[in-house]
Motif scaffolding. Structure first.
Motif, short mmCIF file in Angstrom:
data_model
loop_
_atom_site.label_atom_id
_atom_site.label_comp_id
_atom_site.label_asym_id
_atom_site.label_seq_id
_atom_site.Cartn_x
_atom_site.Cartn_y
_atom_site.Cartn_z
N LEU A 7 0.85 -7.79 -9.38
CA LEU A 7 1.20 -8.39 -8.09
C LEU A 7 2.66 -8.83 -8.07
CD1 LEU A 7 -0.56 -8.79 -5.59
CD2 LEU A 7 -1.02 -11.13 -6.35
N GLU A 58 5.65 -7.31 -5.65
CA GLU A 58 6.42 -8.16 -4.74
C GLU A 58 7.91 -8.14 -5.09
OE1 GLU A 58 4.41 -11.95 -4.47
OE2 GLU A 58 2.78 -11.07 -3.28
N ILE A 104 -4.02 -4.46 -5.57
CA ILE A 104 -2.94 -5.08 -4.78
C ILE A 104 -3.30 -5.05 -3.29
CG2 ILE A 104 -0.54 -4.81 -4.01
CD1 ILE A 104 0.01 -3.74 -6.96
N ILE A 105 -3.75 -3.87 -2.82
CA ILE A 105 -4.09 -3.72 -1.39
C ILE A 105 -5.25 -4.64 -1.02
CG2 ILE A 105 -4.95 -2.12 0.36
CD1 ILE A 105 -3.59 0.14 -1.46
N HIS A 143 -6.17 -7.33 -2.47
CA HIS A 143 -5.68 -8.72 -2.51
C HIS A 143 -5.07 -9.11 -1.18
CE1 HIS A 143 -3.46 -12.32 -3.75
NE2 HIS A 143 -2.39 -11.76 -3.19
N TYR A 144 -4.23 -8.25 -0.64
CA TYR A 144 -3.57 -8.56 0.64
C TYR A 144 -4.58 -8.55 1.80
CZ TYR A 144 1.01 -8.30 -1.61
OH TYR A 144 2.09 -8.53 -2.42
N LYS A 193 1.63 -1.61 3.90
CA LYS A 193 2.83 -1.16 3.19
C LYS A 193 2.47 -0.69 1.78
CE LYS A 193 6.71 -3.25 4.12
NZ LYS A 193 7.84 -4.21 4.19
N ALA A 194 1.60 -1.48 1.13
CA ALA A 194 1.16 -1.12 -0.23
C ALA A 194 0.37 0.19 -0.21
CB ALA A 194 0.30 -2.24 -0.81
N MET A 200 -6.32 -11.81 1.66
CA MET A 200 -5.43 -12.90 2.08
C MET A 200 -5.11 -12.83 3.57
SD MET A 200 -4.74 -14.74 -0.61
CE MET A 200 -3.21 -15.60 -0.26
N LEU A 259 1.34 -6.29 4.77
CA LEU A 259 1.64 -6.01 3.36
C LEU A 259 0.63 -5.03 2.78
CD1 LEU A 259 2.72 -9.50 1.96
CD2 LEU A 259 4.11 -7.42 2.01
N ALA A 260 -0.64 -5.16 3.19
CA ALA A 260 -1.68 -4.24 2.71
C ALA A 260 -1.34 -2.81 3.13
CB ALA A 260 -3.04 -4.66 3.25
N LYS A 300 -3.25 -10.57 4.93
CA LYS A 300 -1.87 -10.07 5.11
C LYS A 300 -1.91 -8.56 5.35
CE LYS A 300 0.16 -13.76 2.31
NZ LYS A 300 0.93 -14.10 1.09
#
Length: 465
Positions: free
Chosen positions: A14, A18, A37-38, A40-41, A52-53, A44, A49-50, A46
């Motif tokens: 993570l 970032e 990572i995806i 996680h966003y 973008k990842a 959250m 950001l998800a 977000k």
């Protein structure tokens, strides 16, 4: 606290991602790292950001089924169901035994309110999955959407058989039992569950709630005790235990449990109010008043707090103060029939009859159809000399109590007062038929009518019959 290797790797991934976003350098991640990572966003909230990842992930791993399934999940989340379905069909052609494909197909069906089809897809997923608990949980949720509580309950039970630590499934099982009005069956189930998982504070807490619901307060307290032994900061269990102690009139023990909830969290107006009521039951009047005042200080808009102080002063026969506080409650909720009734009875005690009449009128207006409310109201109208209004009020009351002698005697008395002897005799006859011995109401409430020879003769004639 020592972090596991998996947690450390996750946190490193993570931080690395970032850092990459800040520096615009493209770094390599394996597909599983990207998935975590995806997700996680997504968890959250977000979404940007998800996405973008996900884009970077698919650039690096364009053939990853796992990432494409995450893409499907995001498309479903965005209600892009047709695109998601098309992508799932492509994945199905490549990996027809991947359980996640069926789970996402079920997700799409569920979004379309096709819950039976969703269950069909999830049952196929069961054939290929290693995580039976998760799939059974999803099936249970679909049955809940269909209001099929019996099948939902069965699915959540199967989920717990696979993973007895799934707390959401445990809550859902209890919910189904309660909704189906199967409290004793729920108690039996939880006792079996606890035999296998004795350190589940959630199970003990739910068992306590169920015992409380069927008024088995001693058993409830025992269950809550176990819950708080396992987790000595379990605020809900302490609160429920306090309520059970109150039911058993164990007020000192109730206070102890309520005070523990205040130690664990900021004082709630509810806990302060209950402590005050317990102290009042124990005869600790000064402490009771102290806690009632703390209640309204904590939450000045809690009408129940002001009413508690009102009732306290009524019991002390300090009606001036009681009137002050009932007005505070009415300022918060002026459509509460119980508050208006208190307002009326307090004003009556203070000989403020016009205010008392207004209070009883408002109580009835907001749904208080108790017999005593009607009678108190009428007796005050009579005292104020408003005989016609009193008659109309009694006629309205008789719609709710058509065979009530106390209404009939009052109607008789009032009709005699306005010289309508025909109606008076009709209601007096009705009243004596319903309860002859209660003719004393005429003597008590209508002394002028009682002295009339005609009335005495009419009652005497009835007595002979």
């Amino acid at each position: 606290m020592q972090l596991s290797n998996e947690e450390e790797d996750y946190n490193l991934s993570l931080s690395k991602f970032e850092s990459m976003l800040k520096t615009n350098k493209v770094l390599f991640f394996d597909s599983e790292e990207f998935e975590e990572i995806i997700l996680h966003y997504i968890d959250m909230g977000k979404a940007a950001l998800a996405k973008k990842a996900l884009k970077l992930a698919l650039d690096q791993h364009p053939k990853s089924t796992g990432l494409k399934l995450v893409q499907v999940e995001m498309l479903v989340y965005d209600d892009k169901l047709e695109i998601a379905e098309k992508l799932l069909n492509e994945l199905y052609a490549i990996e027809p035994t991947n359980e996640e494909i069926y789970i996402q197909k079920a997700n799409i069906c569920s979004k379309r309110d096709q819950h039976e089809k969703a269950v069909e897809q999830l049952k196929i997923a069961l054939k290929f999955t290693d995580d039976y608990a998760d799939v059974y949980n999803l099936i249970g949720m679909e049955y809940l959407f269909m209001d099929n509580l019996e099948l939902a309950k069965e699915s959540f039970i199967k989920c717990l058989e696979e993973d007895f630590e799934d707390q959401s499934a445990l809550y859902n099982v209890v919910y189904c039992f309660e909704f189906l009005d199967q409290n004793q069956e729920a108690i039996t189930y939880l006792n079996k569950y606890i035999d296998k998982n004795p350190y589940s504070e959630i199970a003990w807490h739910q068992l306590g709630r169920l015992h409380y619901g069927v008024k088995e307060y001693e058993n409830a307290i025992r269950a809550f005790d176990y819950a708080t032994l396992i987790d000595d900061e379990f605020l809900g269990a302490f609160m429920e235990k306090a309520k059970a102690h109150e039911r058993l009139k164990k007020y000192a023990e109730a206070i102890e449990s309520y005070e523990r909830t205040i130690e664990l969290d900021d004082a709630t107006s509810y806990a302060l109010l209950r402590i005050g009521k317990c102290h009042e039951k124990l005869g600790n009047k000064a402490l009771a008043l102290k806690y009632f005042n703390k209640t309204v200080h904590e939450d000045p808009l809690l009408d129940k707090g002001w009413i508690a102080i009102t009732d306290f002063y009524v019991r002390q026969k300090n009606y001036q103060k009681a009137l002050f506080y009932v007005n505070k409650a009415l300022a918060i909720d002026n459509q509460n029939r119980l508050y208006w009734k208190r307002f009326a009875s307090i004003n009556k005690q203070l000989n403020f009859y016009e205010e008392a009449e207004f209070g009883y009128r408002k109580a009835v207006e907001f749904g208080d159809y108790q017999l005593d409310t009607w009678l108190f109201w009428v007796d005050i109208l009579q005292f104020l000399g408003e005989f016609e209004s009193a008659i109309q009020t009694l006629l309205q009351a008789s719609e709710y109590f058509p065979e009530e002698n106390e209404i009939e005697y009052r109607l008789a008395g009032l009709y005699f007062m306005i010289q309508d002897n025909t109606k008076a005799k009709f209601h007096l006859s009705n009243a004596m038929r319903l309860n002859f011995d209660n003719y004393i109401i005429i003597e008590d409430l209508f002394p002028v009518v009682w002295t009339k020879k005609m009335v005495q003769n009419y009652i005497a004639k009835h007595k002979k019959l």
